[in-house]
Write a protein that holds these residues in place. Structure first.
Motif, PDB file in Angstrom:
ATOM      1  N   ARG A 262      -4.868  13.536  -1.665  1.00 53.28           N
ATOM      2  CA  ARG A 262      -3.908  12.432  -1.750  1.00 53.28           C
ATOM      3  C   ARG A 262      -4.457  11.306  -2.611  1.00 53.28           C
ATOM      4  NH1 ARG A 262      -6.047  13.082   2.887  1.00 53.28           N
ATOM      5  NH2 ARG A 262      -4.245  14.244   3.640  1.00 53.28           N
ATOM      6  N   THR A 263      -3.553  10.377  -2.910  1.00 56.75           N
ATOM      7  CA  THR A 263      -3.905   9.182  -3.666  1.00 56.75           C
ATOM      8  C   THR A 263      -3.487   7.959  -2.865  1.00 56.75           C
ATOM      9  OG1 THR A 263      -3.527  10.347  -5.758  1.00 56.75           O
ATOM     10  CG2 THR A 263      -3.600   7.946  -5.840  1.00 56.75           C
ATOM     11  N   LEU A 264      -4.426   7.036  -2.662  1.00 58.31           N
ATOM     12  CA  LEU A 264      -4.152   5.792  -1.954  1.00 58.31           C
ATOM     13  C   LEU A 264      -4.072   4.673  -2.987  1.00 58.31           C
ATOM     14  CD1 LEU A 264      -6.673   6.185   1.014  1.00 58.31           C
ATOM     15  CD2 LEU A 264      -4.315   7.038   0.832  1.00 58.31           C
ATOM     16  N   ILE A 265      -2.997   3.886  -2.927  1.00 63.98           N
ATOM     17  CA  ILE A 265      -2.693   2.930  -3.988  1.00 63.98           C
ATOM     18  C   ILE A 265      -2.484   1.531  -3.424  1.00 63.98           C
ATOM     19  CG2 ILE A 265      -1.040   2.344  -5.827  1.00 63.98           C
ATOM     20  CD1 ILE A 265      -0.296   5.378  -5.828  1.00 63.98           C
ATOM     21  N   PHE A 266      -3.037   0.540  -4.112  1.00 64.77           N
ATOM     22  CA  PHE A 266      -2.712  -0.864  -3.861  1.00 64.77           C
ATOM     23  C   PHE A 266      -1.970  -1.366  -5.094  1.00 64.77           C
ATOM     24  CE2 PHE A 266      -4.443  -5.471  -3.615  1.00 64.77           C
ATOM     25  CZ  PHE A 266      -3.256  -5.903  -3.031  1.00 64.77           C
ATOM     26  N   ARG A 267      -0.696  -1.652  -4.907  1.00 67.79           N
ATOM     27  CA  ARG A 267       0.176  -2.099  -6.001  1.00 67.79           C
ATOM     28  C   ARG A 267       0.527  -3.571  -5.798  1.00 67.79           C
ATOM     29  NH1 ARG A 267       4.964   1.838  -6.804  1.00 67.79           N
ATOM     30  NH2 ARG A 267       3.232   3.013  -7.737  1.00 67.79           N
TER      31      ARG A 267
ATOM     32  N   LEU B 227       0.841  -1.186   0.000  1.00 66.92           N
ATOM     33  CA  LEU B 227       0.000   0.000   0.000  1.00 66.92           C
ATOM     34  C   LEU B 227       0.875   1.234   0.000  1.00 66.92           C
ATOM     35  CD1 LEU B 227      -2.878  -0.876   2.492  1.00 66.92           C
ATOM     36  CD2 LEU B 227      -2.644  -1.409   0.075  1.00 66.92           C
ATOM     37  N   LEU B 228       0.472   2.224  -0.784  1.00 71.53           N
ATOM     38  CA  LEU B 228       1.222   3.468  -0.918  1.00 71.53           C
ATOM     39  C   LEU B 228       0.274   4.643  -0.761  1.00 71.53           C
ATOM     40  CD1 LEU B 228       3.148   2.457  -4.174  1.00 71.53           C
ATOM     41  CD2 LEU B 228       4.044   2.320  -1.848  1.00 71.53           C
ATOM     42  N   CYS B 229       0.811   5.754  -0.314  1.00 70.11           N
ATOM     43  CA  CYS B 229       0.049   6.992  -0.216  1.00 70.11           C
ATOM     44  C   CYS B 229       0.893   8.112  -0.797  1.00 70.11           C
ATOM     45  CB  CYS B 229      -0.305   7.294   1.237  1.00 70.11           C
ATOM     46  SG  CYS B 229      -1.192   8.853   1.467  1.00 70.11           S
TER      47      CYS B 229
ATOM     48  N   VAL C  80      -1.050  11.382  -8.536  1.00 68.98           N
ATOM     49  CA  VAL C  80      -0.095  10.720  -9.421  1.00 68.98           C
ATOM     50  C   VAL C  80      -0.816   9.849 -10.446  1.00 68.98           C
ATOM     51  CG1 VAL C  80       1.763  10.743  -7.732  1.00 68.98           C
ATOM     52  CG2 VAL C  80       0.162   8.829  -7.768  1.00 68.98           C
ATOM     53  N   GLU C  81      -0.159   9.631 -11.559  1.00 68.52           N
ATOM     54  CA  GLU C  81      -0.712   8.774 -12.598  1.00 68.52           C
ATOM     55  C   GLU C  81      -0.653   7.314 -12.141  1.00 68.52           C
ATOM     56  OE1 GLU C  81       0.069   7.696 -17.331  1.00 68.52           O
ATOM     57  OE2 GLU C  81       1.158   9.325 -16.341  1.00 68.52           O
ATOM     58  N   ARG C  82      -1.689   6.546 -12.448  1.00 65.11           N
ATOM     59  CA  ARG C  82      -1.726   5.133 -12.063  1.00 65.11           C
ATOM     60  C   ARG C  82      -0.665   4.359 -12.832  1.00 65.11           C
ATOM     61  NH1 ARG C  82      -4.643   0.304 -13.410  1.00 65.11           N
ATOM     62  NH2 ARG C  82      -5.723   1.335 -15.125  1.00 65.11           N
ATOM     63  N   ALA C  83       0.183   3.642 -12.102  1.00 66.70           N
ATOM     64  CA  ALA C  83       1.255   2.861 -12.716  1.00 66.70           C
ATOM     65  C   ALA C  83       0.731   1.494 -13.162  1.00 66.70           C
ATOM     66  CB  ALA C  83       2.408   2.695 -11.731  1.00 66.70           C
ATOM     67  N   LYS C  84       1.596   0.751 -13.856  1.00 59.75           N
ATOM     68  CA  LYS C  84       1.198  -0.513 -14.473  1.00 59.75           C
ATOM     69  C   LYS C  84       0.603  -1.492 -13.482  1.00 59.75           C
ATOM     70  CE  LYS C  84       3.031  -4.333 -17.252  1.00 59.75           C
ATOM     71  NZ  LYS C  84       4.243  -4.896 -17.940  1.00 59.75           N
ATOM     72  N   TRP C  85       1.215  -1.622 -12.297  1.00 60.66           N
ATOM     73  CA  TRP C  85       0.775  -2.623 -11.331  1.00 60.66           C
ATOM     74  C   TRP C  85      -0.122  -2.040 -10.242  1.00 60.66           C
ATOM     75  CZ3 TRP C  85       1.594  -6.613 -13.971  1.00 60.66           C
ATOM     76  CH2 TRP C  85       2.786  -6.827 -14.671  1.00 60.66           C
ATOM     77  N   ASP C  86      -0.604  -0.834 -10.441  1.00 64.53           N
ATOM     78  CA  ASP C  86      -1.523  -0.218  -9.484  1.00 64.53           C
ATOM     79  C   ASP C  86      -2.946  -0.635  -9.834  1.00 64.53           C
ATOM     80  OD1 ASP C  86       0.727   0.973  -8.492  1.00 64.53           O
ATOM     81  OD2 ASP C  86       0.280   2.972  -9.267  1.00 64.53           O
ATOM     82  N   HIS C  87      -3.397  -1.743  -9.245  1.00 66.80           N
ATOM     83  CA  HIS C  87      -4.674  -2.330  -9.633  1.00 66.80           C
ATOM     84  C   HIS C  87      -5.873  -1.707  -8.923  1.00 66.80           C
ATOM     85  CE1 HIS C  87      -2.392  -5.244 -11.817  1.00 66.80           C
ATOM     86  NE2 HIS C  87      -1.789  -5.689 -10.727  1.00 66.80           N
ATOM     87  N   PHE C  88      -5.600  -0.888  -7.883  1.00 67.58           N
ATOM     88  CA  PHE C  88      -6.696  -0.265  -7.135  1.00 67.58           C
ATOM     89  C   PHE C  88      -6.190   1.075  -6.608  1.00 67.58           C
ATOM     90  CE2 PHE C  88      -9.201   0.120  -3.093  1.00 67.58           C
ATOM     91  CZ  PHE C  88     -10.453   0.234  -3.675  1.00 67.58           C
ATOM     92  N   VAL C  89      -6.797   2.160  -7.054  1.00 71.95           N
ATOM     93  CA  VAL C  89      -6.338   3.508  -6.706  1.00 71.95           C
ATOM     94  C   VAL C  89      -7.521   4.339  -6.241  1.00 71.95           C
ATOM     95  CG1 VAL C  89      -5.252   5.620  -7.552  1.00 71.95           C
ATOM     96  CG2 VAL C  89      -4.462   3.391  -8.388  1.00 71.95           C
ATOM     97  N   LEU C  90      -7.430   4.832  -5.008  1.00 66.94           N
ATOM     98  CA  LEU C  90      -8.458   5.706  -4.444  1.00 66.94           C
ATOM     99  C   LEU C  90      -7.993   7.151  -4.554  1.00 66.94           C
ATOM    100  CD1 LEU C  90      -9.273   3.751  -1.139  1.00 66.94           C
ATOM    101  CD2 LEU C  90     -10.538   3.687  -3.281  1.00 66.94           C
ATOM    102  N   ARG C  91      -8.801   7.995  -5.177  1.00 71.66           N
ATOM    103  CA  ARG C  91      -8.477   9.411  -5.318  1.00 71.66           C
ATOM    104  C   ARG C  91      -9.250  10.212  -4.273  1.00 71.66           C
ATOM    105  NH1 ARG C  91      -4.082   9.750  -8.837  1.00 71.66           N
ATOM    106  NH2 ARG C  91      -4.468   8.468 -10.692  1.00 71.66           N
ATOM    107  N   GLN C  92      -8.509  10.907  -3.407  1.00 75.43           N
ATOM    108  CA  GLN C  92      -9.095  11.859  -2.478  1.00 75.43           C
ATOM    109  C   GLN C  92      -8.652  13.263  -2.887  1.00 75.43           C
ATOM    110  OE1 GLN C  92      -7.582  10.325   1.297  1.00 75.43           O
ATOM    111  NE2 GLN C  92      -9.509   9.229   1.656  1.00 75.43           N
ATOM    112  N   ALA C  93      -9.217  14.274  -2.254  1.00 76.88           N
ATOM    113  CA  ALA C  93      -8.910  15.644  -2.652  1.00 76.88           C
ATOM    114  C   ALA C  93      -7.433  15.980  -2.475  1.00 76.88           C
ATOM    115  CB  ALA C  93      -9.770  16.622  -1.852  1.00 76.88           C
TER     116      ALA C  93
END
Length: 280
Positions: free
Chosen positions: A103-108, A81-83, A88-101
């Motif tokens: 920040r971006t929460l990422i499951f890679r 998990l990344l914050c 940021v642009e969704r990367a190749k292995w970012d299969h689940f990305v939550l956009r908040q005002a």
């Protein structure tokens, strides 16, 4: 695969998003992480919801959202998990990305062994509430552990330590660390352990879990393979992964063998088979 403390570390990565509303979700609907909950279902349920809290136990995480929405998350072998404070642009292995005002929460997850599980209801899902007592809880007692070992008297202790129904969150490296500190050979049958060995084993299960939570969960930085954690060189941890690794206690060459289908690393002097350990 991430274990107890690594899971806790990654849980914390999304905590900056607590209190933030999910404005949009980007997903790879074909990713295997959606094998229990379809991407469209997860997106529809969580878009517009507010992240309220996060929890971790064993090798699982649970994120609570407003409206009685719960997201279970298992990292698998390569998930993280990344914050990011930016959109940021969704990367190749970012299969689940939550956009908040803000920040971006990422499951890679490059290898996609991870898993998302959506639950809707006032209470957490049953699979979460059914977890056994954590090894650091008061409910995990010497008597509870001894009874479990007695029921598996013919099984090797290394394999039993990996059983999540009694040792939740304990994985391969933690089990090796526990047995090395306790000076128990990995293939020792549970029924062959003496009372003194069981007492030592119990103490080291809790000790290793507590040490890992302190050194890894609160350390920050990247986790394996780009290790940057506050783990002392005196642990087996660092040496078991090195080719030609040596025991930090006595300098003996470490050995490896498969036990219960998993590779175990041990010191033949500290953990001899069928004899008294070298070190008091």
């Amino acid at each position: 695969m991430p274990e107890l403390a690594e899971v806790e570390y990654f849980r914390q990565q999304w905590d900056p998003g607590i209190g933030g509303k999910v404005q949009a979700i980007e997903a790879n609907p074909k990713a295997r992480i959606y094998r229990e909950s379809a991407a469209t279902v997860v997106i529809n349920a969580l878009t517009g919801a507010t992240l309220k809290a996060s929890y971790a136990q064993a090798k699982q995480m649970l994120f609570e959202f407003s409206g009685g929405r719960w997201l279970g998350l298992h990292l698998g072998m390569t998930g993280k998990l990344l914050c990011d404070a930016k959109q940021v642009e969704r990367a190749k292995w970012d299969h689940f990305v939550l956009r908040q005002a803000k920040r971006t929460l990422i499951f890679r997850d490059p290898r996609q062994f991870g898993l998302l599980k959506l639950h809707i209801g006032k209470e957490p899902p049953q699979w979460w509430t059914d977890f056994p007592p954590p090894v650091l809880s008061d409910a995990f007692t010497q008597e509870v552990m001894d009874a479990f070992l007695a029921r598996r008297a013919k099984s090797p202790i290394k394999a039993v330590l990996l059983m999540q129904e009694r040792f939740p969150g304990i994985g391969n490296w933690m089990a090796d660390e526990i047995l090395w500190r306790a000076q128990v050979f990995p293939e020792t049958k549970c029924g062959q352990l003496t009372a003194a060995q069981r007492i030592t084993l119990y103490r080291n299960v809790r000790e290793v879990a507590a040490d890992a939570m302190r050194c890894i969960a609160g350390a920050g930085g990247e986790l394996p393979p780009d290790m940057n954690v506050n783990i002392p060189e005196s642990w087996l941890f660092w040496h078991r992964w090195r080719d030609g690794g040596h025991c930090p206690k006595d300098g003996e060459a470490l050995q490896r063998k498969a036990v219960g289908g998993r590779t175990s690393c041990f010191c033949p002097l500290c953990q001899p088979s069928g004899s008294v350990p070298l070190h008091p």
